[in-house]
Design a protein around this motif. Sequence first.
Motif, PDB file in Angstrom:
ATOM      1  N   ALA A  27       7.052   1.569   1.831  1.00  9.38           N
ATOM      2  CA  ALA A  27       6.531   0.626   0.908  1.00  9.38           C
ATOM      3  C   ALA A  27       6.314   1.473  -0.407  1.00  9.38           C
ATOM      4  CB  ALA A  27       5.172   0.050   1.453  1.00  9.38           C
ATOM      5  N   LEU A  30       9.996   2.382  -1.789  1.00 12.78           N
ATOM      6  CA  LEU A  30      11.156   1.407  -1.819  1.00 12.78           C
ATOM      7  C   LEU A  30      11.568   0.817  -3.244  1.00 12.78           C
ATOM      8  CD1 LEU A  30      13.316  -0.052  -0.280  1.00 12.78           C
ATOM      9  CD2 LEU A  30      11.610  -1.885  -0.032  1.00 12.78           C
ATOM     10  N   ASP A  51      15.113  -4.601   7.397  1.00 15.20           N
ATOM     11  CA  ASP A  51      13.454  -4.254   7.991  1.00 15.20           C
ATOM     12  C   ASP A  51      13.549  -3.976   9.457  1.00 15.20           C
ATOM     13  OD1 ASP A  51      10.583  -3.527   7.205  1.00 15.20           O
ATOM     14  OD2 ASP A  51      10.386  -4.803   8.901  1.00 15.20           O
ATOM     15  N   SER A  54       8.413  -2.731  10.017  1.00 14.40           N
ATOM     16  CA  SER A  54       7.643  -2.159   9.337  1.00 14.40           C
ATOM     17  C   SER A  54       6.222  -2.519   9.547  1.00 14.40           C
ATOM     18  CB  SER A  54       7.869  -2.234   7.846  1.00 14.40           C
ATOM     19  OG  SER A  54       9.120  -1.459   7.499  1.00 14.40           O
ATOM     20  N   THR A  58       6.106  -3.294   3.291  1.00 17.00           N
ATOM     21  CA  THR A  58       7.786  -2.922   2.922  1.00 17.00           C
ATOM     22  C   THR A  58       8.265  -4.306   2.680  1.00 17.00           C
ATOM     23  OG1 THR A  58       8.090  -0.687   4.176  1.00 17.00           O
ATOM     24  CG2 THR A  58       9.916  -2.153   3.761  1.00 17.00           C
TER      25      THR A  58
END
Length: 280
Positions: A27, A30, A51, A54, A58
Amino acid sequence: MDYDDFYSLYVSMVKRISVLMGIYNCASTLAEALDSLLAQTYQGFKVIMCDDGSKDNTIEIAQQYVDRYPDKFILIRNERNMGLNYTLNHCLEYADTEYCARMDGDDISVPERFEEELKFLDHHSDIAIVSTPMQYFDETGIFKVSRLKKDKIVSKDDFIKGTPFCHAPSMVRTEAYRKVGGYSVDRKLLRVEDYHLWFKMYSSGYRGVVLKDPMYMMRDDRKAVARRNWRNRVNEFHVRKLGYEMLNIPYHKRIWMLRPLFIALLPTPIYRYFHTRKTK
């Protein structure tokens, strides 16, 4: 609108590259990674983010980019944490372009990366893999830069001492991914899934080149030392053993399969010195 303007618009709209991007607990970095893609001089790509379970926000950050740029970003999810090899294969299911590029959620691609890699592949039909050296950076800035004097055609012998291609800066013909079945999903191949992928591609007749200039910035810090654990080194030993067999590496050169085990036994200060020293 003249011809040049029309052609530029056409090129920017046609998607020729699918960016395979596994994201996991990134996070804090990104947005910077995705912004570096939006800053590319070549914009004919789509980003497939997957993903991998996470625990931070994120997904929320990734969704913001999907909402703002729906023609550019796709977000998919694994039901639980599955590892990078599985995650990238999940991304591959959505890839319908001529080329696939890699990108990690905590790194930065320099603006010319896609343009230069695409140009090389377009002009060399016999090459399926292209990658570049990397710049390594942490919170204090760039601490190491790998650079070649000229573009390097990777031979079978280049696999002996280690993986010949940096994974994250790579761009590969999608047909090569399809031919070898993508990444092999095996816990014994975690963190070395790319090395195994290159072994598979070379044993299937594909070839690659490393461009001389670094066009990717890898975020690398003290955690790199923490990742130097016995399990990961055993995995590298395992993939070398498999790969040397695939490429029929001479037996007298297979002593190099012991290298990762030796590195795992190095005292941390010595490993950190070699890891962080600058290269030209």
